[in-house]
Write a protein that holds these residues in place. Structure first.
Motif, mmCIF file in Angstrom:
data_model
loop_
_atom_site.group_PDB
_atom_site.id
_atom_site.type_symbol
_atom_site.label_atom_id
_atom_site.label_comp_id
_atom_site.label_asym_id
_atom_site.label_seq_id
_atom_site.Cartn_x
_atom_site.Cartn_y
_atom_site.Cartn_z
ATOM 1 N N PRO A 243 0.832 -1.211 0.000
ATOM 2 C CA PRO A 243 0.000 0.000 0.000
ATOM 3 C C PRO A 243 0.865 1.261 0.000
ATOM 4 C CG PRO A 243 0.052 -0.978 2.189
ATOM 5 C CD PRO A 243 0.900 -1.847 1.304
ATOM 6 N N ILE A 244 0.497 2.225 -0.836
ATOM 7 C CA ILE A 244 1.189 3.514 -0.889
ATOM 8 C C ILE A 244 0.249 4.562 -0.304
ATOM 9 C CG2 ILE A 244 2.215 5.260 -2.382
ATOM 10 C CD1 ILE A 244 2.605 2.999 -4.471
ATOM 11 N N SER A 245 0.614 5.110 0.836
ATOM 12 C CA SER A 245 -0.195 6.138 1.490
ATOM 13 C C SER A 245 0.201 7.514 0.971
ATOM 14 C CB SER A 245 0.029 6.076 3.007
ATOM 15 O OG SER A 245 -0.422 7.265 3.616
ATOM 16 N N PHE A 246 -0.758 8.236 0.379
ATOM 17 C CA PHE A 246 -0.473 9.585 -0.113
ATOM 18 C C PHE A 246 -0.112 10.518 1.035
ATOM 19 C CE2 PHE A 246 -3.242 9.281 -4.205
ATOM 20 C CZ PHE A 246 -2.410 8.293 -4.679
ATOM 21 N N VAL B 177 8.186 1.575 -10.662
ATOM 22 C CA VAL B 177 8.371 3.022 -10.632
ATOM 23 C C VAL B 177 7.078 3.670 -11.102
ATOM 24 C CG1 VAL B 177 9.749 4.972 -11.461
ATOM 25 C CG2 VAL B 177 10.826 2.734 -11.122
ATOM 26 N N TYR B 178 6.613 4.670 -10.348
ATOM 27 C CA TYR B 178 5.368 5.353 -10.651
ATOM 28 C C TYR B 178 5.562 6.858 -10.646
ATOM 29 C CZ TYR B 178 3.417 0.877 -9.182
ATOM 30 O OH TYR B 178 3.143 -0.448 -9.053
ATOM 31 N N LEU B 179 4.852 7.531 -11.529
ATOM 32 C CA LEU B 179 4.737 8.973 -11.474
ATOM 33 C C LEU B 179 3.400 9.267 -10.808
ATOM 34 C CD1 LEU B 179 6.005 11.719 -12.701
ATOM 35 C CD2 LEU B 179 4.038 11.559 -14.220
ATOM 36 N N ILE B 180 3.405 10.130 -9.815
ATOM 37 C CA ILE B 180 2.173 10.501 -9.120
ATOM 38 C C ILE B 180 1.990 12.003 -9.282
ATOM 39 C CG2 ILE B 180 0.964 10.550 -6.912
ATOM 40 C CD1 ILE B 180 2.614 8.164 -6.030
ATOM 41 N N LYS B 181 0.851 12.399 -9.868
ATOM 42 C CA LYS B 181 0.624 13.805 -10.171
ATOM 43 C C LYS B 181 -0.801 14.182 -9.809
ATOM 44 C CE LYS B 181 1.792 17.170 -13.554
ATOM 45 N NZ LYS B 181 2.700 17.447 -14.627
ATOM 46 N N LYS B 182 -0.955 15.297 -9.099
ATOM 47 C CA LYS B 182 -2.273 15.772 -8.679
ATOM 48 C C LYS B 182 -3.039 16.273 -9.900
ATOM 49 C CE LYS B 182 -4.621 18.562 -5.306
ATOM 50 N NZ LYS B 182 -4.507 19.167 -4.014
ATOM 51 N N ILE B 183 -4.318 15.892 -9.986
ATOM 52 C CA ILE B 183 -5.130 16.388 -11.093
ATOM 53 C C ILE B 183 -5.771 17.710 -10.695
ATOM 54 C CG2 ILE B 183 -5.514 14.151 -12.165
ATOM 55 C CD1 ILE B 183 -8.340 14.203 -10.933
ATOM 56 N N THR B 184 -5.978 18.552 -11.695
ATOM 57 C CA THR B 184 -6.571 19.868 -11.476
ATOM 58 C C THR B 184 -7.878 19.965 -12.251
ATOM 59 O OG1 THR B 184 -5.410 20.864 -13.339
ATOM 60 C CG2 THR B 184 -4.266 20.890 -11.207
ATOM 61 N N ASP B 185 -8.532 21.112 -12.154
ATOM 62 C CA ASP B 185 -9.805 21.287 -12.855
ATOM 63 C C ASP B 185 -9.637 21.952 -14.219
ATOM 64 O OD1 ASP B 185 -9.120 23.748 -11.898
ATOM 65 O OD2 ASP B 185 -11.037 24.181 -10.954
ATOM 66 N N TYR C 149 -2.885 4.126 -2.911
ATOM 67 C CA TYR C 149 -2.883 3.194 -4.034
ATOM 68 C C TYR C 149 -2.277 1.904 -3.507
ATOM 69 C CZ TYR C 149 -1.252 0.710 -8.149
ATOM 70 O OH TYR C 149 -0.999 -0.267 -9.079
ATOM 71 N N ILE C 150 -2.826 0.767 -3.920
ATOM 72 C CA ILE C 150 -2.288 -0.518 -3.473
ATOM 73 C C ILE C 150 -1.706 -1.267 -4.662
ATOM 74 C CG2 ILE C 150 -2.800 -2.737 -2.409
ATOM 75 C CD1 ILE C 150 -5.027 -1.331 -0.832
ATOM 76 N N GLU C 151 -0.402 -1.490 -4.623
ATOM 77 C CA GLU C 151 0.255 -2.345 -5.616
ATOM 78 C C GLU C 151 0.009 -3.770 -5.146
ATOM 79 O OE1 GLU C 151 1.653 -4.405 -8.208
ATOM 80 O OE2 GLU C 151 1.949 -2.292 -8.683
#
Length: 194
Positions: A55-58, A97-105, A85-87
């Motif tokens: 588990p990946i805790s934000f 390897v993951y890219l994690i990016k916040k989504i906007t409006d 997110y749970i791998e």
């Protein structure tokens, strides 16, 4: 050939060292990250002899809100997640390897399919006046692939190939690879009749 392809994913080098989320994690740090201005590049290590669920805790990464996660090896968006997110299957003696990016409006650049860093180290982007301006720096000259993937929230329309649909909007691929310097993409706000 497979090892050569794997090695080529690391070039051009970004020369930034990854940091462990928990340096004192035992028996070894298993999550490392690189902090970019608009994203985190995260690696998960499984040095054990068995498969592992991870588990990946934000919150642990200092992230709040909804984020899109992209598998950097596969150059494929996994989905949009909030809080964690749970791998589910980290193979023995492997790294993801993951890219994690916040989504906007508003429409935003998410990643490029150039290498393991997904453009996070060589792309700057800004949305203004119904245009997304993506600036690609000179390091990209060494990259073969330069296709950009853009998140287009609901309420916007664009003329690009849709590669994934989500509740919040669509992930689209640019119709042509990015060129060095500024690339501009226009978006239309959907009109709503009352």
């Amino acid at each position: 050939p497979a090892r050569r392809k794997l090695f080529s994913e690391l070039f051009p080098l970004n020369r930034i060292a990854a940091k462990p989320v928990d340096f004192f994690e035992l028996p070894y740090p298993s999550i490392l990250y690189i902090d970019y201005p608009s994203a985190k590049l995260l690696s998960l290590f499984n040095l054990d002899d068995e498969r592992k669920e991870y588990p990946i805790s934000f919150k642990r990464l200092g992230l709040l809100g909804r984020h899109i996660i992209v598998n950097a090896w596969e150059k494929r968006a996994i989905g949009i997640f909030e809080d964690k997110y749970i791998e589910t299957c980290l193979l023995p003696h492997s790294v993801e390897v993951y890219l994690i990016k916040k989504i906007t409006d508003v429409p935003q650049f998410i990643y490029m399919d150039n290498n393991l860093f997904l453009g996070a180290d060589m792309v700057k982007s800004v949305y203004e006046d119904n245009s997304l301006k993506i600036t690609l720096d000179g390091k990209a000259k060494e990259c073969k692939l330069k296709n950009a993937f853009i998140f287009v929230p609901n309420g916007y329309d664009c003329d690009m190939e849709v590669v994934a649909n989500y509740e919040e909007g669509s992930l689209c691929k640019t119709n042509a690879p990015l060129s060095e310097g500024e690339n501009t993409f226009k978006f239309r706000k959907d009109s709503v009749e009352l």
